[in-house]
Write a protein that holds these residues in place. Structure first.
Motif, PDB file in Angstrom:
ATOM      1  N   GLU A   1       2.130 -11.588   2.990  1.00 21.78           N
ATOM      2  CA  GLU A   1       2.916 -10.631   3.082  1.00 21.78           C
ATOM      3  C   GLU A   1       2.333  -9.268   2.824  1.00 21.78           C
ATOM      4  O   GLU A   1       1.889  -8.914   1.677  1.00 21.78           O
ATOM      5  CB  GLU A   1       4.098 -10.892   2.080  1.00 21.78           C
ATOM      6  N   ILE A   2       2.598  -8.217   3.806  1.00 21.38           N
ATOM      7  CA  ILE A   2       1.845  -6.899   3.553  1.00 21.38           C
ATOM      8  C   ILE A   2       2.777  -6.029   4.181  1.00 21.38           C
ATOM      9  O   ILE A   2       3.319  -5.769   5.078  1.00 21.38           O
ATOM     10  CB  ILE A   2       0.722  -6.788   4.842  1.00 21.38           C
ATOM     11  N   SER A   3       2.688  -4.704   3.304  1.00 24.01           N
ATOM     12  CA  SER A   3       3.509  -3.426   3.635  1.00 24.01           C
ATOM     13  C   SER A   3       2.998  -2.227   3.242  1.00 24.01           C
ATOM     14  O   SER A   3       2.392  -2.339   2.342  1.00 24.01           O
ATOM     15  CB  SER A   3       5.043  -3.691   3.124  1.00 24.01           C
ATOM     16  N   PHE A   4       3.221  -1.528   4.086  1.00 23.38           N
ATOM     17  CA  PHE A   4       2.804   0.073   3.672  1.00 23.38           C
ATOM     18  C   PHE A   4       3.646   1.106   3.877  1.00 23.38           C
ATOM     19  O   PHE A   4       4.753   1.190   4.438  1.00 23.38           O
ATOM     20  CB  PHE A   4       1.717   0.357   4.655  1.00 23.38           C
ATOM     21  N   LYS A   5       3.808   2.013   2.620  1.00 24.07           N
ATOM     22  CA  LYS A   5       4.887   2.646   2.297  1.00 24.07           C
ATOM     23  C   LYS A   5       4.385   4.243   2.159  1.00 24.07           C
ATOM     24  O   LYS A   5       3.273   4.364   1.526  1.00 24.07           O
ATOM     25  CB  LYS A   5       5.737   2.432   1.243  1.00 24.07           C
ATOM     26  N   LEU A   6       5.249   5.230   2.398  1.00 22.71           N
ATOM     27  CA  LEU A   6       4.886   6.514   1.966  1.00 22.71           C
ATOM     28  C   LEU A   6       5.460   6.826   0.481  1.00 22.71           C
ATOM     29  O   LEU A   6       6.728   6.240   0.169  1.00 22.71           O
ATOM     30  CB  LEU A   6       5.663   7.568   2.949  1.00 22.71           C
ATOM     31  N   TYR A   7       5.163   7.499  -0.032  1.00 13.84           N
ATOM     32  CA  TYR A   7       5.576   7.988  -1.438  1.00 13.84           C
ATOM     33  C   TYR A   7       5.253   9.527  -1.616  1.00 13.84           C
ATOM     34  O   TYR A   7       4.445   9.937  -1.026  1.00 13.84           O
ATOM     35  CB  TYR A   7       5.290   7.087  -2.481  1.00 13.84           C
TER      36      TYR A   7
ATOM     37  N   PRO B   1       7.943   3.774  -5.442  1.00 18.96           N
ATOM     38  CA  PRO B   1       9.181   3.181  -5.190  1.00 18.96           C
ATOM     39  C   PRO B   1       9.062   1.754  -5.411  1.00 18.96           C
ATOM     40  O   PRO B   1       9.197   0.945  -4.256  1.00 18.96           O
ATOM     41  CB  PRO B   1       9.335   3.557  -3.750  1.00 18.96           C
ATOM     42  N   ILE B   2       8.823   1.434  -6.391  1.00 18.78           N
ATOM     43  CA  ILE B   2       8.800  -0.547  -6.948  1.00 18.78           C
ATOM     44  C   ILE B   2       9.668  -0.324  -8.185  1.00 18.78           C
ATOM     45  O   ILE B   2      10.031   0.300  -9.040  1.00 18.78           O
ATOM     46  CB  ILE B   2       7.088  -0.273  -7.336  1.00 18.78           C
ATOM     47  N   GLU B   3      10.068  -1.698  -8.413  1.00 18.21           N
ATOM     48  CA  GLU B   3      10.827  -2.216  -9.252  1.00 18.21           C
ATOM     49  C   GLU B   3       9.897  -2.328 -10.542  1.00 18.21           C
ATOM     50  O   GLU B   3       8.988  -2.705 -10.509  1.00 18.21           O
ATOM     51  CB  GLU B   3      11.218  -3.610  -8.683  1.00 18.21           C
ATOM     52  N   ASP B   4      10.832  -2.329 -11.563  1.00 16.45           N
ATOM     53  CA  ASP B   4      10.042  -2.403 -12.881  1.00 16.45           C
ATOM     54  C   ASP B   4       9.396  -3.908 -12.945  1.00 16.45           C
ATOM     55  O   ASP B   4      10.147  -4.826 -12.526  1.00 16.45           O
ATOM     56  CB  ASP B   4      11.203  -2.524 -14.071  1.00 16.45           C
ATOM     57  N   ASN B   5       8.251  -3.947 -13.557  1.00 11.41           N
ATOM     58  CA  ASN B   5       7.662  -5.279 -14.060  1.00 11.41           C
ATOM     59  C   ASN B   5       7.499  -6.156 -12.864  1.00 11.41           C
ATOM     60  O   ASN B   5       7.652  -7.346 -12.897  1.00 11.41           O
ATOM     61  CB  ASN B   5       8.392  -5.849 -15.238  1.00 11.41           C
ATOM     62  N   SER B   6       7.148  -5.562 -11.727  1.00  7.62           N
ATOM     63  CA  SER B   6       7.048  -6.605 -10.597  1.00  7.62           C
ATOM     64  C   SER B   6       5.531  -6.571  -9.718  1.00  7.62           C
ATOM     65  O   SER B   6       5.528  -7.285  -8.845  1.00  7.62           O
ATOM     66  CB  SER B   6       8.038  -5.888  -9.566  1.00  7.62           C
ATOM     67  N   ILE B   7       4.889  -5.990 -10.435  1.00  6.62           N
ATOM     68  CA  ILE B   7       3.469  -5.852  -9.932  1.00  6.62           C
ATOM     69  C   ILE B   7       2.373  -6.545 -10.710  1.00  6.62           C
ATOM     70  O   ILE B   7       2.202  -6.043 -11.795  1.00  6.62           O
ATOM     71  CB  ILE B   7       2.986  -4.532  -9.533  1.00  6.62           C
TER      72      ILE B   7
ATOM     73  N   GLY C   1       0.721  -1.105   0.092  1.00 12.56           N
ATOM     74  CA  GLY C   1      -0.068  -0.150   0.030  1.00 12.56           C
ATOM     75  C   GLY C   1       0.926   1.269  -0.036  1.00 12.56           C
ATOM     76  O   GLY C   1       1.874   1.371   0.882  1.00 12.56           O
ATOM     77  N   LEU C   2       0.495   2.109  -0.846  1.00 11.13           N
ATOM     78  CA  LEU C   2       1.380   3.359  -0.865  1.00 11.13           C
ATOM     79  C   LEU C   2       0.721   4.710  -0.615  1.00 11.13           C
ATOM     80  O   LEU C   2      -0.718   4.767  -1.070  1.00 11.13           O
ATOM     81  CB  LEU C   2       1.867   3.692  -2.372  1.00 11.13           C
ATOM     82  N   GLU C   3       1.086   5.379   0.047  1.00 11.01           N
ATOM     83  CA  GLU C   3       0.249   6.606   0.657  1.00 11.01           C
ATOM     84  C   GLU C   3       1.258   7.984   0.710  1.00 11.01           C
ATOM     85  O   GLU C   3       2.231   7.748   1.016  1.00 11.01           O
ATOM     86  CB  GLU C   3      -0.380   6.551   1.940  1.00 11.01           C
ATOM     87  N   ILE C   4       0.572   9.161   0.180  1.00  8.91           N
ATOM     88  CA  ILE C   4       1.415  10.274   0.628  1.00  8.91           C
ATOM     89  C   ILE C   4       0.982  10.797   1.868  1.00  8.91           C
ATOM     90  O   ILE C   4       1.641  11.841   2.086  1.00  8.91           O
ATOM     91  CB  ILE C   4       0.755  11.395  -0.583  1.00  8.91           C
ATOM     92  N   SER C   5      -0.024  10.351   2.544  1.00  2.02           N
ATOM     93  CA  SER C   5      -0.511  10.696   4.030  1.00  2.02           C
ATOM     94  C   SER C   5       0.318   9.758   5.000  1.00  2.02           C
ATOM     95  O   SER C   5      -0.012   8.628   5.056  1.00  2.02           O
ATOM     96  CB  SER C   5      -1.723  10.758   4.203  1.00  2.02           C
TER      97      SER C   5
END
Length: 221
Positions: free
Chosen positions: A101-107, A113-119, A78-82
């Motif tokens: 596997e779960i992670s939350f990150k700011l962007y 902030p994710i690698e190419d061709n990974s999602i 999960g990516l958030e600006i907040s």
């Protein structure tokens, strides 16, 4: 409930980036108001085992249980600006023992902030209005999406949004044609459009009928 001009401005600010105690209240309101759009978007992802799922602008992520029930083996980012929303979403990781596997990150809302061709699966609900540079952002989505991946962009139609008293200059509104023109010049294509209508209570407490669209995007072949 009639809100003052100042209260409507504050609500607009909080909807674009929920912050502090007021942001937590707004996030709860957003989760309740948008849950139909969110669950419909998750359903349209057709998640499979071992999929890596990315959500852009998850809010308090009150829909996480619903998402994880789609597969026991998926990975979620999960990516958030907040920062407030990131912290609110992370509370679930403490309260519940998730097997996925779960992670939350700011962007920054611009570069993923994710690698190419990974999602494998990307979805975002009611964030399109706030994309600072939508053309560049679609290219970022294209960059991280796998070759056969799916991206879902869900938004309420312009005709509906224009009637809401808290929608001001922070919002860039779209109808289906606007989205088609945006995607046309990107590395993605619209694979399918799903149009839905639901009865909801707005952030100001009024009951209305909302038209929204789920756009399913894929790489151009």
């Amino acid at each position: 409930m009639e809100l003052t001009k100042e209260e409507l401005q504050e609500l607009e600010n909080q909807l674009s980036c929920p912050t502090g105690h007021k942001g937590i209240e707004t996030a709860t309101l957003m989760n309740n108001t948008n849950i139909g759009m969110t669950t419909s978007s998750i359903d349209a992802l057709h998640i499979s085992d071992s999929n890596v799922v990315l959500e852009l602008g998850h809010g308090n992520c009150g829909h996480l249980d619903y998402l994880l029930n789609k597969s026991a083996k998926l990975s979620y980012i999960g990516l958030e600006i907040s920062e407030t929303m990131k912290l609110e979403a992370e509370k679930q990781l403490i309260e519940k023992n998730f097997s996925s596997e779960i992670s939350f990150k700011l962007y920054d809302g611009k570069k993923l902030p994710i690698e190419d061709n990974s999602i494998d699966r990307i979805f975002t609900v009611n964030t399109l209005y706030f994309w600072e540079n939508p053309e560049e952002f679609l290219e970022e989505i294209s960059r991280v999406l796998t070759e056969n991946g799916i991206c879902i962009v869900t938004f309420a139609q312009k005709d509906f949004m224009q009637k809401l008293p808290f929608v001001g200059n922070k919002f860039k509104l779209y109808n289906t044609t606007d989205l088609e023109l945006l995607v046309k010049n990107s590395s993605l294509r619209i694979n399918q459009l799903l149009h839905k209508t639901e009865n909801v209570e707005t952030k100001t407490g009024t009951s209305v009928e909302r038209d929204f669209t789920i756009a399913i995007l894929k790489h151009k072949s």
